[in-house]
Design a protein around this motif. Structure first.
Motif, PDB file in Angstrom:
ATOM      1  N   ALA A 391       0.850  -1.190   0.000  1.00  0.00           N
ATOM      2  CA  ALA A 391       0.000   0.000   0.000  1.00  0.00           C
ATOM      3  C   ALA A 391       0.885   1.239   0.000  1.00  0.00           C
ATOM      4  CB  ALA A 391      -0.918   0.003   1.219  1.00  0.00           C
ATOM      5  N   LEU A 426      -1.835  -1.038  -3.957  1.00  0.00           N
ATOM      6  CA  LEU A 426      -2.899  -0.070  -3.727  1.00  0.00           C
ATOM      7  C   LEU A 426      -2.262   1.297  -3.489  1.00  0.00           C
ATOM      8  CD1 LEU A 426      -3.931  -2.970  -2.795  1.00  0.00           C
ATOM      9  CD2 LEU A 426      -5.542  -1.741  -1.357  1.00  0.00           C
ATOM     10  N   CYS A 427      -2.639   2.271  -4.312  1.00  0.00           N
ATOM     11  CA  CYS A 427      -1.996   3.578  -4.213  1.00  0.00           C
ATOM     12  C   CYS A 427      -3.028   4.693  -4.321  1.00  0.00           C
ATOM     13  CB  CYS A 427      -0.954   3.721  -5.317  1.00  0.00           C
ATOM     14  SG  CYS A 427       0.502   4.610  -4.769  1.00  0.00           S
ATOM     15  N   PRO A 428      -2.900   5.751  -3.478  1.00  0.00           N
ATOM     16  CA  PRO A 428      -3.900   6.817  -3.507  1.00  0.00           C
ATOM     17  C   PRO A 428      -3.619   7.922  -4.520  1.00  0.00           C
ATOM     18  CG  PRO A 428      -2.419   7.138  -1.667  1.00  0.00           C
ATOM     19  CD  PRO A 428      -1.979   5.882  -2.347  1.00  0.00           C
ATOM     20  N   TYR A 461      -4.052  -0.873  -8.189  1.00  0.00           N
ATOM     21  CA  TYR A 461      -5.305  -0.192  -7.872  1.00  0.00           C
ATOM     22  C   TYR A 461      -5.026   1.268  -7.521  1.00  0.00           C
ATOM     23  CZ  TYR A 461      -7.633  -4.740  -7.546  1.00  0.00           C
ATOM     24  OH  TYR A 461      -8.150  -5.973  -7.823  1.00  0.00           O
ATOM     25  N   THR A 463      -6.702   4.154  -5.655  1.00  0.00           N
ATOM     26  CA  THR A 463      -7.807   4.251  -4.688  1.00  0.00           C
ATOM     27  C   THR A 463      -8.440   5.639  -4.627  1.00  0.00           C
ATOM     28  OG1 THR A 463      -6.190   4.680  -2.923  1.00  0.00           O
ATOM     29  CG2 THR A 463      -6.887   2.399  -3.258  1.00  0.00           C
ATOM     30  N   ARG A 464      -7.723   6.677  -5.111  1.00  0.00           N
ATOM     31  CA  ARG A 464      -8.288   8.031  -5.145  1.00  0.00           C
ATOM     32  C   ARG A 464      -7.842   8.726  -6.428  1.00  0.00           C
ATOM     33  NH1 ARG A 464      -6.650   8.545   0.464  1.00  0.00           N
ATOM     34  NH2 ARG A 464      -4.943   9.904  -0.155  1.00  0.00           N
ATOM     35  N   TYR A 493      -9.544   0.681 -10.589  1.00  0.00           N
ATOM     36  CA  TYR A 493      -9.930   1.839  -9.789  1.00  0.00           C
ATOM     37  C   TYR A 493     -10.789   1.386  -8.615  1.00  0.00           C
ATOM     38  CZ  TYR A 493      -8.211   4.064 -13.967  1.00  0.00           C
ATOM     39  OH  TYR A 493      -7.403   4.427 -15.010  1.00  0.00           O
ATOM     40  N   GLY A 494     -10.457   1.925  -7.433  1.00  0.00           N
ATOM     41  CA  GLY A 494     -11.150   1.499  -6.225  1.00  0.00           C
ATOM     42  C   GLY A 494     -10.272   0.582  -5.397  1.00  0.00           C
ATOM     43  N   LYS A 495     -10.897  -0.322  -4.659  1.00  0.00           N
ATOM     44  CA  LYS A 495     -10.166  -1.264  -3.802  1.00  0.00           C
ATOM     45  C   LYS A 495     -10.496  -2.696  -4.207  1.00  0.00           C
ATOM     46  CE  LYS A 495     -10.013   1.891   0.148  1.00  0.00           C
ATOM     47  NZ  LYS A 495     -10.378   2.115   1.560  1.00  0.00           N
TER      48      LYS A 495
END
Length: 549
Positions: A391, A426-428, A461, A463-464, A493-495
């Motif tokens: 993450a 997972l990256c914002p 992914y 995430t934002r 896109y998303g989780k």
């Protein structure tokens, strides 16, 4: 929905809170009569826990133990990766037993004071308290004056007790997650009050404030016979005046071993910090991530390990942990540092991050390195099927793993036990993908050329995202390569739907042991650990491993 969650959480906690309140009420009702026992029992527990508290932070000792028992029991070795969790649990027990010890002694000293001032001079408690008023006479009641405050600040036990308590309060409060994340320097410096704590702990019993009848006097003055004849003590031969002495200090026997081990640990760290480290390359990534490539004589690493780094020009005392992002097969070792605090910002500036032109080699700061130290990720190639979940900047240990995979399969044609890797990132923010995308693109290309495209499955992914970015993604969605990473595999896109992901892997690899490796936040860790427990009954056995620093 939020209120329902809070209410559910509170309901789950009620039985525990009720039990605590019942124990406290029982303690308060019983403490006046048995205060000494209530004080000494937690003191014994404190000795035991203080013996344990330093062992989980002896990094070199843990690395040695991990390597020694790895061949015998992988499960036992995996428990060593939870050293920080164990360290915190022991600290909580120290705080709890300290609180009980202090409260019990407050009741204890109140009882001692009442005995000194008791109007009934013929009572047993008063008789025991006045013993010692004569010159050179042994005493039992440690309060020899008219106030517990005098005892607190004029005796070794009282002074060291106050110092120990203050040090412990500062250590615990500065260890809270919000302080550690936002003000790491405060956490770092106050945590070193453990030196004051241990010195005070060893000295605490020297005053021998807890007293009892001497062993020699027990043969002459038998308590069972004489306790009811206290008015005749000293006047009859079978009940002479009792003699008292302080109990010898015992704490040092519990903590001297761990203290010596920790001292050796610090000596090893100091020796390593004096070895020369050469920065061979500095890369400023657009996402304000600093990459340092370094060399050090005799440095040997494994995948997923981490080091502690110090920059003397910034601080002589601060050491910070960073995961190694290089592979063991490379001729250097590297770290990727996200600029989020004062220390990392100062390092970024010292390496020329604020300059438009590059930094000259002689202008680069001197670095000290301690390590490398083992983590759960070392075991990655011991599993036939592997899930890697990162993450944000938590992807760094997996950079080392994926690079090593590239070297083993592409350059050296080495066969490894691992047959399949599932990689989730997972990256914002889109900028964070930039420094890692080059490695993934190279792996994708080389694996395709070697007809090994099935070996590595990666799912990235976002995430934002912003509205402008979303419009750009829609326009370029039909392009051959992903508009964010440049990979053929499109960004999601998303989780992730972890239920679906785990079910798919369990179905694809029935009967296999699947190693799940995470470097990410606690909330994600709980979700994955729960999935490992529930999904292990569906066919494959999922074994959860988490990076801990």
């Amino acid at each position: 929905m939020g209120n329902a969650t809070v209410n559910t959480y509170t309901e789950k906690k009620r039985p525990f809170l009720t039990l605590i309140l019942l124990l406290l009420s029982f303690f308060i009702s019983r403490a006046p009569k048995h205060a000494l026992s209530w004080a000494r029992a937690p003191a014994a527990c404190l000795n035991f826990n203080c013996m344990l508290i330093l062992l989980p932070v002896c990094r070199n000792l843990l690395s040695f133990l991990r390597g020694s028992i790895q061949c015998c029991s992988r499960t036992a070795a995996r428990q060593l990766d939870r050293n920080i969790t164990f360290h915190k649990l022991v600290a909580y027990m120290i705080a709890f037993h300290t609180a009980v010890h202090i409260i019990a002694h407050l009741f204890n000293f109140e009882r001692f004071m009442d005995a000194q001032l008791e109007a009934n001079t013929s009572s047993l408690t008063h008789v025991l308290s006045v013993i010692g008023n004569k010159e050179n006479e042994s005493f039992l009641n440690p309060i020899r004056s008219n106030g517990t405050t005098i005892v607190m600040f004029t005796t070794v036990a009282g002074l060291t007790g106050v110092v120990i308590t203050l040090a412990l309060i500062l250590i615990i409060t500065s260890s809270m997650e919000v302080i550690r994340r936002s003000y790491f320097e405060v956490f770092w410096f106050t945590h070193h009050l453990f030196i004051v704590f241990f010195i005070g702990l060893v000295l605490h019993g020297i005053g021998r404030i807890v007293r009892g009848q001497t062993f020699a006097n027990l043969k002459l003055h038998k308590p069972l016979t004489c306790h009811s004849r206290y008015e005749e003590w000293g006047r009859i031969t079978e009940c002479p005046e009792p003699e008292f002495a302080g109990n010898p200090p015992m704490t040092w026997k519990w903590v001297v071993g761990p203290m010596v081990l920790y001292l050796c640990e610090r000596i090893v760290r100091f020796y390593r910090s004096q070895q020369k480290v050469v920065i061979t390359k500095v890369v400023m990534h657009p996402s304000k991530t600093l990459e340092l490539q370094m060399k050090k004589k005799g440095f040997k690493m494994e995948v997923g390990q981490y080091i502690f780094m110090q920059c003397p020009s910034i601080s002589q005392l601060e050491w910070h942990p960073f995961t190694l992002t290089s592979a063991p097969e490379e001729g250097h070792f590297s770290v990727h540092i996200r600029i989020v605090g004062d220390w990392t910002q100062a390092l970024y500036s010292a390496c020329g991050g604020d300059k438009t032109e590059g930094q000259e080699a002689w202008e680069l700061p001197r670095m000290a390195v301690d390590g490398p130290f083992g983590t759960a990720s070392e075991d990655v190639f011991r599993y036939e099927v592997v899930m890697l979940v990162g993450a944000g900047i938590g992807v760094t240990p997996f950079a080392s793993i994926l690079k090593s995979v590239w070297y083993k399969h592409v350059q050296q044609n080495t066969n490894v036990f691992t047959k399949k890797i599932y990689f989730y990132w997972l990256c914002p923010e889109t900028e964070a993908f930039e420094w890692f995308a080059d490695l993934l693109q190279s792996l994708e290309r080389q694996m395709t050329e070697k007809n090994m495209s099935d070996f590595l499955s990666y799912n990235i992914y976002l995430t934002r995202w912003k509205d402008t970015e979303a419009a750009h993604f829609r326009v370029h969605h039909e392009a051959e390569n992903d508009p964010i990473t440049g990979l053929k595999q499109k960004t999601l896109y998303g989780k992730p739907n972890w239920d679906s992901e785990f079910n798919t892997i369990a179905t694809s690899h029935p009967g296999c042991k699947v190693g799940v490796f995470l470097c990410g936040p606690p909330l994600l860790a709980k979700a994955l650990e729960k999935q490992c427990l529930t999904q292990s009954q569906a066919g494959a056995e999922f074994i959860f491993n988490k990076e801990n620093f």
